[in-house]
Design a protein around this motif. Structure first.
Motif, PDB file in Angstrom:
ATOM      1  N   LYS A 105       3.698   1.037  -4.085  1.00 13.29           N
ATOM      2  CA  LYS A 105       4.949   1.589  -3.556  1.00 13.29           C
ATOM      3  C   LYS A 105       5.505   2.613  -4.549  1.00 13.29           C
ATOM      4  CE  LYS A 105       6.390  -2.367  -0.763  1.00 13.29           C
ATOM      5  NZ  LYS A 105       6.469  -1.679   0.538  1.00 13.29           N
ATOM      6  N   LYS A 106       5.658   3.830  -4.071  1.00  9.87           N
ATOM      7  CA  LYS A 106       6.067   4.924  -4.953  1.00  9.87           C
ATOM      8  C   LYS A 106       7.424   4.645  -5.578  1.00  9.87           C
ATOM      9  CE  LYS A 106       4.412   8.977  -3.665  1.00  9.87           C
ATOM     10  NZ  LYS A 106       4.282  10.273  -2.967  1.00  9.87           N
TER      11      LYS A 106
ATOM     12  N   LYS B  54      -0.477   1.019   9.126  1.00 14.95           N
ATOM     13  CA  LYS B  54      -1.288   0.358  10.157  1.00 14.95           C
ATOM     14  C   LYS B  54      -2.769   0.632   9.949  1.00 14.95           C
ATOM     15  CE  LYS B  54       2.370   0.403  13.639  1.00 14.95           C
ATOM     16  NZ  LYS B  54       2.807   0.934  14.949  1.00 14.95           N
ATOM     17  N   GLN B  55      -3.107   1.839   9.452  1.00 18.84           N
ATOM     18  CA  GLN B  55      -4.512   2.209   9.229  1.00 18.84           C
ATOM     19  C   GLN B  55      -4.665   2.749   7.804  1.00 18.84           C
ATOM     20  OE1 GLN B  55      -4.739   4.866  12.670  1.00 18.84           O
ATOM     21  NE2 GLN B  55      -6.298   3.530  13.533  1.00 18.84           N
ATOM     22  N   PRO B  56      -4.735   1.846   6.819  1.00 17.57           N
ATOM     23  CA  PRO B  56      -4.805   2.307   5.419  1.00 17.57           C
ATOM     24  C   PRO B  56      -6.057   3.095   5.116  1.00 17.57           C
ATOM     25  CG  PRO B  56      -5.133  -0.082   5.581  1.00 17.57           C
ATOM     26  CD  PRO B  56      -4.703   0.390   6.928  1.00 17.57           C
TER      27      PRO B  56
ATOM     28  N   LEU C 241       0.821  -1.218   0.000  1.00 21.07           N
ATOM     29  CA  LEU C 241       0.000   0.000   0.000  1.00 21.07           C
ATOM     30  C   LEU C 241       0.848   1.259   0.000  1.00 21.07           C
ATOM     31  CD1 LEU C 241      -2.816  -1.050   2.477  1.00 21.07           C
ATOM     32  CD2 LEU C 241      -3.019  -0.744   0.021  1.00 21.07           C
ATOM     33  N   ALA C 242       2.060   1.198   0.485  1.00 19.06           N
ATOM     34  CA  ALA C 242       2.960   2.355   0.514  1.00 19.06           C
ATOM     35  C   ALA C 242       4.372   1.835   0.706  1.00 19.06           C
ATOM     36  CB  ALA C 242       2.573   3.322   1.630  1.00 19.06           C
ATOM     37  N   ASP C 243       5.342   2.761   0.638  1.00 22.26           N
ATOM     38  CA  ASP C 243       6.738   2.377   0.853  1.00 22.26           C
ATOM     39  C   ASP C 243       6.955   1.859   2.269  1.00 22.26           C
ATOM     40  OD1 ASP C 243       7.877   2.756  -1.624  1.00 22.26           O
ATOM     41  OD2 ASP C 243       8.058   4.907  -1.348  1.00 22.26           O
TER      42      ASP C 243
END
Length: 1707
Positions: free
Chosen positions: A499-500, A468-470, A462-464
């Motif tokens: 992931k950027k 914990k709370q998307p 969801l990210a690099d």
């Protein structure tokens, strides 16, 4: 022209048919589309646009915009879920049928299941009754437009809505209808066909064939939708017999005999149609002899699409009927020509498949194109799917027989066509895509790329960083940029990454092992880190291993700590074996750079050192060329990056000229076309020593990083580090009080920052720039290195100037030769008034030298002084001779030798008060650092130990566990050693102890006492300066303060953890944790659920809503908000109830999700059994239904509106809002409905209950008065809720005595949720009939008389009234006659019988004796005397309204009596009577008694606020303002709003007051107090600025003082101190402000702060009387809190003051 005139009349009189011409037959009136007659092209020359429009509309494909409410469709079930059916509609449309729109019988079962709270056997799920591919008739109930412009079509298959146009008289044998099973009987089924007054029956023998074919059990199910053929019609349509036999249904054909009309025509009917006209877009047909319809191009038979001719007869099936225009659409496809059949379906493996070559069969410029796929299947692509954008669309590319590559994205069951998307634009399997968030799941996030293509983004991607709370970052419907990570068509799996670093990567994509060539550099992500190395994964499930020796240039002992799962890394391929799928990788990228990349990367690579040549000087920097690239690469050096010292930056910029060469410059960043370089030596050395972070993921709290100021804002300083990471240092960045951030730091300044906290979600870093935090502890070494670097740079500047030689100006050349200590021959030119002198001479041509009065006279240097006698680190006294920006020149007292000392001790040490600045002539102590004079002619030294008066702010507990960053000292202590130390500082949860000059230890609160009293503060039993004997029990890591055993092999430099427990000092010491058990899980495993532990409050986390506690030095715990107490007052403000450091007893309930903290409870293990009382928080308020409550342990439950209070109120949910803490009584628990709670009192309690709960129909009796809420209004009456499970009905004639024709009037006066009193008229079975009539309930009519409505049966009532009058007259005449003939007593006896006397009097026949009469008389007399005595008792409390009336008559002006009278009525919920009492009071109380009247007005406002509406409250308020002082009324209403938690209304009223009473100081102060109580600190600061502008100047000091006091009580104490300090600096002689400040600081401040204030006050120049007052206060304070030495010091200061005053008086 005739047909055009008929369809588009121009107005005027209708033309009569001409003789000789036959008029159009009646059947043609329904021919709505016959607009193009044979002579239209010849005569209708003026309306070609209209003709084209009609032709377009006639054959157009049905779009979602044309769908409207009430439209009938034939649909095919596409998907079945628990709560809805997804239905495929014609022309690629789709809709959904909610579970409540199946049938009335099914909805009744659903409601019954919800009410009972348990599963019903008769209720089957939708998946049990329906399967994909089933054809159903449906009707559009609503069309909603979503935010993204898409239309959502809501459908119903309820026969009552689908067959709405049918009536009993229209039913005929052979008709094909939709029906739904409503009940199962012995011999068949009752079918609901939606026709009012008709009962339909399906015999079992007519259903057996269908049941066997469907294979869904041995019986039909309630709610099942069926295609029914009418076999027989009886009793004029009141009874019909049906059949669902498959052969009978398939053979059914709609004919003219079945009486079909446009009003009841149904989709799904198979008819015989005749072709009227063939057009390119479709066919116009006629059917049933009188109707016209349209077949669009998508529904023509593919095999005969070009072979239709006029007058051809064929079978067709009706697809849709428009409700208003009556447009009928049909299909000629074979699958629909047999009712009960199902269309062809697409195989699952074809969905999403890419067809390399598909042939264009037809192109329609308004709609799209039809393709023939490789297997002969037809596919339709809409215009939006033919190109990426509208501009790029080329119609010429879609000519017939053209080949295209396309993807199947959907399949329309009703069109038997695939939905396709043309792949005209280039696509790469692993390229970046744009998608929309479709759903958030526990395993990740679903993303929709295009129609029909969805994929999953796992939680890891969801990210690099790991989120914990998307749900806080992503919302459904958000657009995201993603990249395909893994694609598995066989398993229908599509995995994306967000992931950027991967999405924006420009490096090659590695998607198969064959592409992995040695030397290839690419991006991947870590999936596993173990002791043998890391496993890195790439695209398409390609994996490789990075061995331990290839992880870094330096050895890494624990890879699992250095790398984390999901981390994006750049790797280089070392070796690949594609057959075995083995891949060897390396993180060491610098070993073999690609030869061809050298030219480009050399200047652009960060951290590389290069030499540059100055090309051009600009205002803010230098434009340079990089020499290694032969001057081809242009770069930029900002002025602030020329040096670490701001002074030298400006000097270097002035000295450098075009063509000069600067060696060893580092590449800082490469953004866009400009390369930025830096010459800051501190930054360069940090990069070279690898003391930097390259990405956000590498940052850890506690790190010390070297960077530079990027921006200075009023709220803080932004600091940038090499590699582009940026952080914020807030305003509290300095050890000194920060008034203006620009006074402390400037842009470009080099700083050293400590990382305090990181926000992974927002990628924000919070920094600290305090010298006390960021220094290494050796200030002498740091300040000397700064001085050394400064003089080194000065030497470079001198050499630069010398190299210029003759080009340099003569004045500049002379300056190069001048160094401190050089002797010159000068001539005095002038002497100034201040004592300074000006010199000139040949050696300083063009310059003038100045000597201040401090430097004139005295002895000069003595020749031959031997400076070698000095030793390094020797102490000397020196006099300051010169103060520059970065250094000061001092002369040693012993020899007169000059030395340079640094002004700053650290890069961050930039601000000092005037009292701290060095002054010329001041004597200081210096420590020599070098023995020889340097090139500048001076010795180098640093300020000695005397410089210790730097103020250090005490850190808050939340910032770090220890008082300061204690220097790590190598020590020889081991586990169990006994040490002696001095208490250095006392904090709530730990005590810092100085063991010796260098070593400092810490004692945790749990290690002070063996038995800790609950509620005590163990750390405060120790005082600063106290000697303690302690035992070493462990150690703490310096940077992270993580607890570890002192024998831990990796941390020999640590802070000792001590214990002074008597048992641990005397007994045998045990390791607090096993050195082998480092994991938090194993530590927490020693605690069992239910175990009681003593812990110490650390802080209350307001954001997370939990109390953080510490159990031992290495184990922490959390106590959830709802487990803190059973007292709601404590839960409202938990931060006030739990003080930092307080010892509390808690019960272990488990561990948290991360398994690093204990989960504790202060109320025991939460039990949610039936009959228990619990504390909960309101999470949702559902209007007219009730509350959703969150309970301890993550459970939730519901409270019905009938269970909110013992008394039903008009607005039961008005007092509840989300977040409110409530106590609930659990009366029922169920798996289906979670927990049901009651907010009412416990039924077992003896408290009075106003509205007794009705649990079953047995509790309702005829004639009973009941209260409840209006639920709904239907055509059969008003439904009235009596309890959670009981509903009563009120017929309209029993609602009001007035006759109402328009039932919408009831909805206005009887809204849902209205509280009413009703009378039970009768209870029959499960039905309760009620009445609201005034004569039944005794309450006013629900409909006001002002509406002027007629009464029910008015004439009949009038007739009855006349008859009644006649009967009464007749009785009166009879009575008169009896009165004349009969005696008086007899008549009175009859009268007593007729009067409403008690029942027992009617049976009193026995005559009383004289004695009995006497006794009865005496008894009555005694009761009367007793009553009179009780009434005369002054202490008697009033018991009735009569009692109160007597009291208010005796004291009419007493407001307290009137208020008690009102309260008496309110207890009985008689609101109107309470209002009447208030109005009486206002009229009765004397007008002179203003305060008494105001009390009544305030009570009336309270009454309206609690029981009235906003409208009634405003009316009372406006009256109160007229009759009282307006300001008082406004203030009272504000208090009422605040007390009832109506904060929004209170804030609005305060704003009104500020406009009306802007000159009133009290208004500003009350509003400030209100805002601070709400936590709106910033708003209070803005309010103060507004107040100072509005109020007169004389009030300013008092207002600021009052605001500061409020800030101390409710807001930010630091800001309050700043307000007092700024006020006292402007008004130092305001002794009242000084006194207030002292009082507050004595209560809340530290002893040091209080003493500082007293010291400042006693040195003020005030009157002796005031000074005596302050000296006395100071002395009292020291006697109470100080020592004997401090008391003597105060007395000595007072004596000095008296002596000074007396000496002044003598002179």
């Amino acid at each position: 022209m005739a047909s055009v005139e008929e369809n588009f009349p121009r107005g005027g009189i209708q033309k009569k048919p001409t003789e000789g011409k036959t008029p159009n037959p009646k059947v043609e009136q329904d021919n709505l589309f016959d607009v193009c007659c044979s002579d239209l092209g010849q005569k209708c020359v003026y309306c070609p646009v209209i003709t084209d429009l009609l032709r377009y509309l006639l054959y157009a494909v049905l779009l979602s915009q044309a769908v409207c409410e009430g439209m009938l469709f034939l649909g095919c079930i596409k998907e079945v879920s628990d709560y809805e059916l997804v239905v495929s509609l014609p022309n690629g449309l789709s809709g959904f049928v909610p579970v409540t729109q199946i049938s009335d019988a099914y909805s009744t079962l659903l409601s019954k299941q919800v009410a009972q709270g348990e599963l019903l056997e008769d209720l089957n799920s939708l998946s049990d009754m329906y399967s994909p591919g089933t054809l159903v008739r449906c009707v559009v109930t609503s069309v909603e437009k979503s935010a993204d412009g898409r239309r959502s079509i809501k459908l119903s298959i309820d026969p009552k809505k689908v067959n709405q146009g049918l009536n009993a008289s229209a039913l005929a044998s052979g008709m094909l209808l939709s029906g739904s099973v409503s009940s199962v009987e012995d011999h068949g089924y009752l079918i609901d066909i939606g026709v009012r007054g008709t009962h339909a029956f399906l015999p079992r023998q007519k259903a057996q064939n269908y049941i066997k074919a469907v294979k869904r059990g041995s019986d039909l199910k309630i709610g099942q939708n069926l295609n029914c053929v009418i076999v027989e019609v009886k009793n004029e349509g009141r009874v019909v017999c049906l059949s669902i036999d498959r052969s009978e249904v398939a053979a059914s054909l709609a004919t003219e005999r079945q009486n079909w009309s446009l009003s009841n025509l149904l989709p799904g009917l198979v008819v015989k149609a005749r072709v009227q006209k063939v057009a390119p877009l479709g066919i116009k047909v006629s059917f049933l002899s009188s109707f016209t319809g349209v077949v669009d191009f998508m529904h023509m038979d593919p095999e005969k699409s070009m072979n239709y001719s006029p007058d051809q007869v064929m079978k067709a099936c009706i697809l849709s009927v428009h409700p208003t225009s009556k447009v009928v659409r049909l299909t000629l496809r074979q699958a629909f020509l047999q009712p009960g059949g199902s269309p062809n379906q697409l195989s699952n493996d074809r969905m999403g498949a890419v067809v390399e070559e598909s042939t264009v069969k037809a192109f329609y410029k308004q709609f799209g194109a039809i393709f023939e796929l490789d297997d002969g299947t037809l596919a339709f692509a809409r215009l939006k799917h033919l190109s990426k954008t509208r501009k790029s669309f080329k119609p010429g590319a879609f000519k017939t027989e053209c080949k295209h590559k396309c993807r199947i994205i959907d399949y329309s069951l009703m069109d038997e066509m695939c939905g396709a998307m043309s792949c005209l634009f280039p696509t790469c399997p692993w390229s970046a895509l744009h998608g929309k968030v479709f759903a958030l799941r526990p395993i990740g996030m679903q993303v929709k790329v295009t129609d029909g293509i969805k994929g999953l983004v796992p939680s890891l991607h969801l990210a690099d960083v790991i989120l914990k709370q998307p749900e806080k970052k992503y919302n459904i419907g958000d657009e995201v940029k993603c990249r395909v990570l893994e694609c598995n068509p066989e398993g229908k799996k599509l995995i994306f990454t967000l992931k950027k670093s991967l999405v924006q990567s420009k490096l090659p994509i590695l998607s198969n092992y064959e592409d992995a060539k040695p030397g290839l550099v690419t991006h991947g992500f870590v999936v596993c880190a173990r002791e043998f190395g890391c496993i890195v994964k790439f695209y398409n499930d390609v994996k490789g291993l990075v061995p331990k020796n290839e992880l870094s240039s330096e050895p890494i002992s624990c890879p699992d700590k250095a790398f984390h799962e999901g981390q994006v890394v750049k790797v280089m391929v070392l070796k690949c074996e594609p057959q075995q799928e083995r891949l060897l990788l390396s993180f060491r990228l610098l070993s073999k750079p690609a030869q061809e990349d050298k030219k480009e990367c050399t200047p652009k690579k960060k951290q590389e050192m290069v030499d540059v040549k100055v090309l051009k000087k600009k205002d803010n920097g230098l434009e340079v060329s990089i020499l290694e690239d032969e001057g081809n690469v242009i770069a930029w050096i900002p002025t602030v990056h020329l040096s670490d010292f701001v002074v030298n930056c400006k000097l270097l910029w002035h000295c450098l000229q075009e063509g000069d060469v600067l060696p060893r410059v580092m590449c800082l960043s490469d953004k866009g076309e400009r390369i930025t370089l830096s010459r800051k030596s501190a930054v360069i050395s940090a990069v070279q020593e690898e003391q930097v972070v390259r990405s956000f993921s590498e940052i850890q709290p506690g790190m010390l990083l070297t960077g530079y100021v990027r921006n200075v804002m009023p709220f803080g300083v932004f600091v940038e580090f090499p590699f582009g990471v940026t952080g914020l240092a807030p305003k509290s960045m300095s050890d000194k009080f920060v008034t203006d951030t620009k006074d402390h730091f400037v842009v470009g300044q080099t700083v050293i920052a400590k990382v305090m906290s990181i926000d992974e979600e927002k990628q924000r870093v919070l920094l600290n720039l305090k010298v006390s935090e960021c220094s290494s502890g050796d200030s002498a070494a740091e300040s000397f290195s700064l001085l050394n670097q400064y003089f080194k740079e000065m030497k470079e500047i001198r050499n630069l100037l010398r190299r210029r030689g003759k080009k340099l100006h003569i004045t500049a050349r002379g300056l190069c030769e001048l160094v401190p200590g050089k002797e010159l021959q000068l001539v005095v030119q002038d002497v100034k008034e201040d004592g300074s002198a000006l010199f000139g001479g040949s050696c300083v041509t063009g310059w003038t030298a100045t000597a201040t009065r401090y430097h004139l006279g005295g002895e000069g240097l003595v020749d031959g002084i031997n400076v070698s006698q000095f030793t390094e680190n020797s102490q000397h006294s020196a006099i300051v001779q010169l103060v520059a920006e970065e250094f000061a020149i001092v002369s040693l007292l012993e020899t007169g030798q000059l030395a340079a000392v640094p002004v700053a001790s650290h890069f961050n040490d930039t601000f000092r008060f005037d009292s701290e600045k060095l002054k010329v002539g001041q004597t200081i102590s210096v420590t020599l650092k070098v023995r020889k004079v340097n090139d500048h002619g001076v010795l180098l030294a640093v300020q000695g130990p005397a410089k210790k008066n730097v103020f250090v702010r005490i850190r808050k507990e939340s910032e770090t566990p220890l008082e300061e960053v204690l220097p790590a000292v190598t020590h020889s202590l081991s586990l169990g050693d006994i040490v002696t130390g001095t208490v250095k500082s006392v904090k709530p949860t730990h005590v810092t102890v100085a063991i010796d000059d260098k070593l400092t230890g810490s004692i945790h609160a749990s290690r002070i006492l063996d038995e800790v009293p609950i509620g005590s503060f163990p750390t405060y039993t120790l005082k600063a300066g106290q000697k303690v004997t302690a035992r070493v029990i462990g150690g703490r890591e310096v940077n992270t303060h993580r607890y570890l055993p002192i024998t831990h092999p990796h941390f020999t430099r640590s802070i000792p953890e001590l214990s002074i427990r008597p048992s641990e000092i005397k007994g045998k010491v045990k390791a607090m944790i096993n050195p082998k058990e480092d994991s938090a899980l194993k530590k927490l495993g020693h605690y069992d659920v239910g175990q009681t532990v003593t812990c110490f409050v650390k802080k209350y986390n307001v954001l997370k809503n939990w109390l953080e506690v510490e159990v031992t030095p290495d184990i922490r715990g959390r106590i959830s908000h709802l487990l803190l107490s059973l007292n709601t007052k404590v839960l409202k403000h938990p931060e006030k109830s739990f003080k930092n450091g307080q010892a509390i007893s808690a019960t272990v309930t488990g561990t948290d999700v991360t398994e690093t903290n204990l989960c504790l409870s202060l109320t025991g293990i939460p039990s949610l059994e039936q009959g228990t009382i619990a504390v909960g928080m309101v999470t949702k308020v559902t209007p007219h239904v009730g509350l959703t409550i969150a309970l301890p342990g993550g459970k939730t439950g519901r409270v019905n509106i009938f269970h909110l209070n013992d008394t039903y109120t008009e607005n039961p949910l008005g007092d509840f809002k989300v977040g409110k803490i409530v106590r609930v009584w659990i009366f029922q628990t169920s798996a289906l409905t979670s927990n049901l709670f009651s907010y009412r009192l416990n039924p077992k309690s003896n408290s009075k209950v106003e509205d007794v709960e009705i649990t079953s129909i047995k509790d309702v009796k005829k004639g009973q008065l009941v209260r409840g809420y209006v639920k709904s209004i239907t055509s059969s009456g008003v439904f009235f809720g009596l309890s959670t499970s009981l509903l009563g009905r009120i017929l309209f004639q029993n609602v009001s005595p007035y006759f109402v024709q328009n039932h919408s009037l009831y909805e206005k006066y009887l809204p849902e949720g209205k509280l009413l009193t009703a009378k039970v008229l009768g209870v029959t079975g499960k039905h309760i009939e009620l009445s609201l009539l005034p004569e039944d309930t005794g309450m006013p009519s629900v409909l006001p008389e002002s509406l002027g409505l007629p009464l029910y049966d008015a004439e009949e009532e009038k007739r009855e009234a006349d008859d009644r009058e006649k009967r009464e007259e007749l009785k009166m005449k009879t009575k008169r006659r009896r009165g004349n003939s009969e005696s008086g007593p007899a008549y009175s006896h009859v009268k007593s019988l007729l009067s409403p006397s008690p029942p027992f009097l009617l049976f009193q026949r026995k005559k009383q004796t004289k004695k009995e009469k006497e006794l009865e008389k005496q008894k009555k007399e005694k009761e009367l005397c007793k009553l009179e005595a009780s009434l005369m008792d002054p202490n008697r409390q009033p018991q009735s309204a009569d009692d109160f009336d007597r009291l208010v008559l005796s004291s009419p002006d007493s407001s307290i009596l009137w208020l008690q009278y009102m309260a008496f009525h309110l207890q009985a919920t008689e609101i109107e009577k309470a209002r009447a009492v208030a109005e009486r009071a206002l009229k009765t109380i004397c007008f002179r008694e203003e305060q008494e009247k105001l009390n009544v007005w305030v009570a009336l406002l309270n009454l309206e606020n609690m029981y009235g509406t906003e409208e009634t409250l405003m009316k009372v308020f406006e009256r109160a303002v007229q009759y009282n002082e307006p300001l008082k009324v406004f203030q009272h209403l504000c208090d009422i709003y605040a007390n009832s938690e109506k904060y929004k209304q209170a804030e609005e009223l305060y704003h009104t007051m500020l406009k009306r009473f802007r000159q009133e100081k009290s208004v500003w102060l009350k509003f400030a107090s209100f805002l601070l109580k709400q936590g709106q600190t910033e708003a209070t600061h803005r309010l103060l600025e507004r107040a100072l502008k509005a109020l007169p100047t004389k009030e300013h000091v008092d207002v600021i003082s009052r605001f500061a006091q409020l800030e101390f009580r409710f807001g930010d104490p630091e800001h309050a101190k700043a307000l007092f300090e700024s006020t006292l600096s402007s008004y130092p002689k305001r002794t009242d402000i000084w006194s207030i400040y002292m009082d507050i600081m004595i209560k809340q401040g530290s002893q040091k702060e209080v003493r500082d204030i007293f010291e400042r006050v006693i040195h003020l120049s005030l009157a002796p009387k005031k000074m005596k007052f302050f000296f006395k206060r100071y002395l009292d304070y020291e006697k109470k809190f100080g020592t004997s030495e401090s008391v003597l010091a105060v007395k000595r200061a007072a004596l000095e003051y008296v002596e000074t005053k007396s000496s002044l008086a003598d002179t």
